[in-house]
Design a protein around this motif. Structure first.
Motif, PDB file in Angstrom:
ATOM      1  N   ILE A   1      -0.525 -11.008  -2.888  1.00  0.00           N
ATOM      2  CA  ILE A   1       0.460 -10.251  -3.666  1.00  0.00           C
ATOM      3  C   ILE A   1       0.151  -8.753  -3.590  1.00  0.00           C
ATOM      4  O   ILE A   1       1.058  -7.922  -3.478  1.00  0.00           O
ATOM      5  N   GLY A   2      -1.135  -8.406  -3.635  1.00  0.00           N
ATOM      6  CA  GLY A   2      -1.514  -7.002  -3.512  1.00  0.00           C
ATOM      7  C   GLY A   2      -1.091  -6.420  -2.178  1.00  0.00           C
ATOM      8  O   GLY A   2      -0.623  -5.275  -2.104  1.00  0.00           O
ATOM      9  N   LEU A   3      -1.232  -7.181  -1.104  1.00  0.00           N
ATOM     10  CA  LEU A   3      -0.798  -6.711   0.213  1.00  0.00           C
ATOM     11  C   LEU A   3       0.717  -6.550   0.258  1.00  0.00           C
ATOM     12  O   LEU A   3       1.235  -5.607   0.869  1.00  0.00           O
ATOM     13  N   ALA A   4       1.442  -7.468  -0.384  1.00  0.00           N
ATOM     14  CA  ALA A   4       2.902  -7.363  -0.411  1.00  0.00           C
ATOM     15  C   ALA A   4       3.354  -6.125  -1.180  1.00  0.00           C
ATOM     16  O   ALA A   4       4.417  -5.560  -0.884  1.00  0.00           O
ATOM     17  N   ARG A   5       2.564  -5.686  -2.161  1.00  0.00           N
ATOM     18  CA  ARG A   5       2.914  -4.506  -2.949  1.00  0.00           C
ATOM     19  C   ARG A   5       2.233  -3.240  -2.430  1.00  0.00           C
ATOM     20  O   ARG A   5       2.222  -2.218  -3.116  1.00  0.00           O
ATOM     21  N   SER A   6       1.667  -3.283  -1.224  1.00  0.00           N
ATOM     22  CA  SER A   6       1.074  -2.107  -0.588  1.00  0.00           C
ATOM     23  C   SER A   6       2.025  -1.615   0.499  1.00  0.00           C
ATOM     24  O   SER A   6       2.438  -2.384   1.374  1.00  0.00           O
ATOM     25  N   LYS A   7       2.359  -0.359   0.443  1.00  0.00           N
ATOM     26  CA  LYS A   7       3.445   0.180   1.264  1.00  0.00           C
ATOM     27  C   LYS A   7       3.178   0.075   2.753  1.00  0.00           C
ATOM     28  O   LYS A   7       4.084  -0.177   3.541  1.00  0.00           O
TER      29      LYS A   7
ATOM     30  N   ARG B   1     -12.124  -5.415  -5.549  1.00  0.00           N
ATOM     31  CA  ARG B   1     -10.973  -6.177  -5.046  1.00  0.00           C
ATOM     32  C   ARG B   1      -9.827  -5.236  -4.661  1.00  0.00           C
ATOM     33  O   ARG B   1      -9.206  -5.388  -3.604  1.00  0.00           O
ATOM     34  N   LEU B   2      -9.549  -4.275  -5.531  1.00  0.00           N
ATOM     35  CA  LEU B   2      -8.466  -3.338  -5.247  1.00  0.00           C
ATOM     36  C   LEU B   2      -8.761  -2.515  -4.002  1.00  0.00           C
ATOM     37  O   LEU B   2      -7.872  -2.258  -3.182  1.00  0.00           O
ATOM     38  N   GLN B   3     -10.025  -2.115  -3.842  1.00  0.00           N
ATOM     39  CA  GLN B   3     -10.390  -1.326  -2.674  1.00  0.00           C
ATOM     40  C   GLN B   3     -10.252  -2.141  -1.398  1.00  0.00           C
ATOM     41  O   GLN B   3      -9.795  -1.626  -0.370  1.00  0.00           O
ATOM     42  N   SER B   4     -10.621  -3.419  -1.457  1.00  0.00           N
ATOM     43  CA  SER B   4     -10.505  -4.260  -0.259  1.00  0.00           C
ATOM     44  C   SER B   4      -9.052  -4.428   0.161  1.00  0.00           C
ATOM     45  O   SER B   4      -8.734  -4.381   1.355  1.00  0.00           O
ATOM     46  N   VAL B   5      -8.158  -4.606  -0.803  1.00  0.00           N
ATOM     47  CA  VAL B   5      -6.736  -4.726  -0.472  1.00  0.00           C
ATOM     48  C   VAL B   5      -6.216  -3.429   0.137  1.00  0.00           C
ATOM     49  O   VAL B   5      -5.456  -3.442   1.107  1.00  0.00           O
ATOM     50  N   GLN B   6      -6.642  -2.319  -0.399  1.00  0.00           N
ATOM     51  CA  GLN B   6      -6.221  -1.036   0.149  1.00  0.00           C
ATOM     52  C   GLN B   6      -6.722  -0.868   1.577  1.00  0.00           C
ATOM     53  O   GLN B   6      -5.979  -0.400   2.461  1.00  0.00           O
ATOM     54  N   GLU B   7      -7.971  -1.249   1.834  1.00  0.00           N
ATOM     55  CA  GLU B   7      -8.517  -1.141   3.190  1.00  0.00           C
ATOM     56  C   GLU B   7      -7.772  -2.057   4.150  1.00  0.00           C
ATOM     57  O   GLU B   7      -7.493  -1.689   5.300  1.00  0.00           O
ATOM     58  N   MET B   8      -7.446  -3.260   3.698  1.00  0.00           N
ATOM     59  CA  MET B   8      -6.671  -4.165   4.545  1.00  0.00           C
ATOM     60  C   MET B   8      -5.304  -3.569   4.882  1.00  0.00           C
ATOM     61  O   MET B   8      -4.857  -3.610   6.035  1.00  0.00           O
ATOM     62  N   SER B   9      -4.631  -3.030   3.872  1.00  0.00           N
ATOM     63  CA  SER B   9      -3.276  -2.511   4.079  1.00  0.00           C
ATOM     64  C   SER B   9      -3.265  -1.300   5.003  1.00  0.00           C
ATOM     65  O   SER B   9      -2.244  -1.022   5.650  1.00  0.00           O
ATOM     66  N   GLU B  10      -4.380  -0.589   5.086  1.00  0.00           N
ATOM     67  CA  GLU B  10      -4.451   0.594   5.935  1.00  0.00           C
ATOM     68  C   GLU B  10      -4.958   0.286   7.329  1.00  0.00           C
ATOM     69  O   GLU B  10      -5.136   1.195   8.145  1.00  0.00           O
ATOM     70  N   THR B  11      -5.195  -0.984   7.618  1.00  0.00           N
ATOM     71  CA  THR B  11      -5.697  -1.394   8.930  1.00  0.00           C
ATOM     72  C   THR B  11      -4.538  -1.763   9.839  1.00  0.00           C
ATOM     73  O   THR B  11      -3.723  -2.622   9.500  1.00  0.00           O
ATOM     74  N   HIS B  12      -4.486  -1.123  11.004  1.00  0.00           N
ATOM     75  CA  HIS B  12      -3.379  -1.372  11.930  1.00  0.00           C
ATOM     76  C   HIS B  12      -3.859  -1.575  13.369  1.00  0.00           C
ATOM     77  O   HIS B  12      -3.051  -1.503  14.301  1.00  0.00           O
ATOM     78  N   HIS B  13      -5.147  -1.847  13.566  1.00  0.00           N
ATOM     79  CA  HIS B  13      -5.678  -1.960  14.931  1.00  0.00           C
ATOM     80  C   HIS B  13      -6.210  -3.353  15.236  1.00  0.00           C
ATOM     81  O   HIS B  13      -6.749  -3.570  16.312  1.00  0.00           O
ATOM     82  N   TRP B  14      -6.066  -4.296  14.327  1.00  0.00           N
ATOM     83  CA  TRP B  14      -6.583  -5.637  14.569  1.00  0.00           C
ATOM     84  C   TRP B  14      -5.690  -6.406  15.551  1.00  0.00           C
ATOM     85  O   TRP B  14      -4.536  -6.043  15.795  1.00  0.00           O
ATOM     86  N   HIS B  15      -6.250  -7.505  16.056  1.00  0.00           N
ATOM     87  CA  HIS B  15      -5.462  -8.447  16.849  1.00  0.00           C
ATOM     88  C   HIS B  15      -4.607  -9.311  15.922  1.00  0.00           C
ATOM     89  O   HIS B  15      -4.875  -9.419  14.727  1.00  0.00           O
ATOM     90  N   ASP B  16      -3.597  -9.949  16.493  1.00  0.00           N
ATOM     91  CA  ASP B  16      -2.698 -10.786  15.690  1.00  0.00           C
ATOM     92  C   ASP B  16      -3.466 -11.857  14.922  1.00  0.00           C
ATOM     93  O   ASP B  16      -3.210 -12.100  13.743  1.00  0.00           O
TER      94      ASP B  16
END
Length: 611
Positions: free
Chosen positions: A197-203, A166-181
């Motif tokens: 909440i994990g995404l909100a606490r990911s820089k 779960r933690l790894q998936s949130v980290q991968e999501m937070s590091e993704t910047h090439h998706w469509h809206d």
């Protein structure tokens, strides 16, 4: 994603192998078929039998391998149908981006992809029947693009029973910047509470992960926000409160809004507002009635049962409306954040806090250049994050670093404790200058910091958890107007100790940094007790003492702490040519005050930081 790609390449290699075997079989058959019928010799029938055996084994092996491939493909692509059902309940519509070039949409490539998708769906349906497993509904009607598959796989991974996954998936999501809206909106709409909440606490999280708050209910007819705020305050129990809270709650409810707005000094603070409080005597602050009620609600929200009443009576939505209305009033917004942060201490309220839309507001506030606003939001989100946090941060305990989720191991704690008329943030600001006062560069950290422990120390010592504590003092808070007896030093000390224990202070090595703790018989006794304890435990101590007088107004100057009073008889005593107010405010990062403090921290914690 690497495992998906490697699986794809693995399957591709076997596909080529199967093709070569199949081609060999066809060639053999064709060659046999074109030969002139030979006499029915033993060699002839042996060749025919060998071909049939080879073909049969190939078909059997291919069937087994195809069955395995179908099972593996189904396992990789099966999604949680509950997520899809939740998608159907939402009011958002996501439109796939399609090229305007008709040749691209309806050409050979497009038709081939369509046929491939149909084949995959048939294979999945067949495998479901063979393996007696459920066929994932989304793949029966939806064409899954390669990049869309990654979105759904990350969603599924975020709901895994394995915490590390779960933690790894949130980290991968937070590091993704090439998706469509729309792909970010799919995550925002389909993810669960922990993931959001994990995404909100990911820089590095993209702001598109957070949906706008839902529409707020309309105000009652012939009502106002001020009136509803007072009604919310009136609905709360008047039990389990100390006498001062009861007194001011009663006063807020009994006075008219006109008389409250006319009073001076309405900005009473429950958390030590310091010098700004004293300066407010000369003016009538804006939104005094709302501020007065909010400060009473802050103390009510420290009681769990009162938090339940606030939530049940629509307090989350009302506070959100007030927060949006007063975007130009940081003091009101900070008190609202304090209330939400206190409510977040109660885990049974987390789902309602998230559903009301507060996470998107907090995620935005976390990225604010104003350190106080970001720190209040960080405290609330940390209390909501039960996936990675065991600690709970009560009102007045603020984590300056780390405020986001981090893989950096924390080796020690540094606590900053302000003195009389101090505050958790402004006590530790950089020394003011004429440039700061005239050019208003308060939000430019490269030129000026409103909290040097957050801006400087966190960068120089990332392995430290840095906490700033705020508490009530008899010279700086609303209790000076309370007609009943004030709380003792022992009471306040126990209250602060309880909050620090909840924050996990004491589980690591600790360094205390304090300023101007006063000089009274009670404090002198505490000092003597501390010295005895410090010498017994061989504590490392560093003291700075001012050598310049402090100006109070334009007429009075006073040497607040003389050298003989600052000398504890333990550790180093260093005189500095500053006054009392600036003894804790370095002029710049390379100033002696900060560099000597940094040196002391690094030397004292050298062994812990090395480990």
């Amino acid at each position: 994603m690497s495992s998906i790609l490697s699986t794809f390449h693995f399957s591709r290699a076997f596909s080529h192998q199967r093709m070569s075997l199949a081609t060999y079989c066809i060639i053999c058959c064709r060659r046999i078929g074109t030969l002139t019928p030979p006499p029915k010799s033993t060699t002839y029938w042996r060749d025919i039998r060998n071909v049939i055996k080879f073909t049969g084994s190939l078909i059997l092996g291919g069937s087994l391998f195809l069955t395995y491939e179908v099972w593996a493909l189904k396992k990789s692509l099966t999604l949680d149908t509950q997520v899809v059902e939740r998608e159907k309940m939402k009011s958002y519509i996501y439109v796939h981006t399609v090229s305007l070039d008709d040749r691209e949409n309806y050409g050979i490539t497009y038709q081939a992809r369509k046929e491939l998708h149909k084949a995959v769906r048939k294979v999945l349906a067949t495998s479901a029947k063979i393996l007696r497993g459920p066929f994932a509904d989304p793949f029966s009607t939806v064409d899954v693009e390669d990049h869309e598959c990654a979105v759904w796989l990350l969603l599924r991974k975020s709901q895994s029973g394995d915490r590390a996954a779960r933690l790894q998936s949130v980290q991968e999501m937070s590091e993704t910047h090439h998706w469509h809206d729309y792909q970010y909106r799919i995550i925002a709409q389909a993810c669960d509470l922990r993931t959001l909440i994990g995404l909100a606490r990911s820089k590095e999280s993209d702001p598109r992960f957070f949906l706008p708050p839902p529409p707020l209910p309309s105000l009652k007819e012939d009502s106002s926000i001020e009136e509803e705020l007072r009604q919310l305050l009136a609905s709360l129990p008047q039990t389990e409160l100390d006498e001062c809270i009861q007194y001011f709650t009663s006063l807020a409810l009994s006075e008219s809004s006109q008389s409250l707005a006319a009073q001076k000094g309405g900005l009473w603070c429950f958390g030590g507002n310091g010098l700004p409080y004293a300066e407010s005597f000369g003016e009538v602050p804006s939104a005094t009635v709302e501020m007065f009620c909010l400060e009473a609600l802050v103390k009510h929200s420290e009681i769990s049962t009162h938090c339940d009443q606030i939530e049940a009576n629509g307090g989350l939505q009302l506070l959100q409306r007030l927060y949006q209305l007063h975007k130009d009033c940081p003091k009101i917004q900070r008190n609202i954040m304090r209330i939400i942060g206190n409510m977040a201490l109660n885990e049974h309220l987390h789902s309602t806090i998230v559903r009301s839309g507060w996470v998107s507001i907090l995620a935005e506030a976390m990225k604010s250049p104003r350190i106080m606003e970001a720190s209040h939001a960080a405290r609330t989100l940390a209390n909501l994050d039960r996936e990675t946090m065991r600690e709970k941060y009560h009102d007045g305990v603020y984590v300056l670093h780390p405020q986001y989720r981090t893989s950096q191991p924390i080796k020690a704690d540094v606590l900053f404790i302000h003195g009389l008329m101090g505050a958790a943030f402004k006590t530790w600001r950089q020394q003011d200058s004429e440039q700061v006062l005239t050019e208003k560069i308060l939000e430019d950290e490269a030129r000026y910091t409103t909290c040097w422990p957050k801006t400087w120390l966190a960068r120089d010592c990332p392995a430290l958890r840095i906490i700033s504590v705020e508490y009530d003092t008899s010279l700086s808070d609303w209790r000076t107007r309370c007609p009943v007896e004030r709380k003792s030093i022992a009471f306040r000390s126990n209250e602060l100790l309880r909050k620090l224990r909840a924050a996990g202070v004491g589980e690591r090595p600790v360094i205390w940094v304090s300023h101007s703790m006063g000089d009274s018989p009670a404090l002198k006794t505490l000092q003597d007790d501390f010295l005895e304890f410090a010498k017994d435990k061989n504590f490392q101590v560093l003291n700075f003492v001012e050598t310049l007088p402090t100006y109070i107004g334009s007429m009075i100057k006073l040497h607040v702490v003389p050298v003989e009073s600052a000398d504890l008889g333990i550790g180093d005593l260093i005189p500095v040519d500053v006054d009392h107010l600036n003894i804790c405010k370095p002029k710049k990062k390379d100033a002696f005050l900060y560099q000597r403090t940094l040196q002391f921290i690094c030397e004292t914690l050298a062994k812990d930081l090395e480990n």
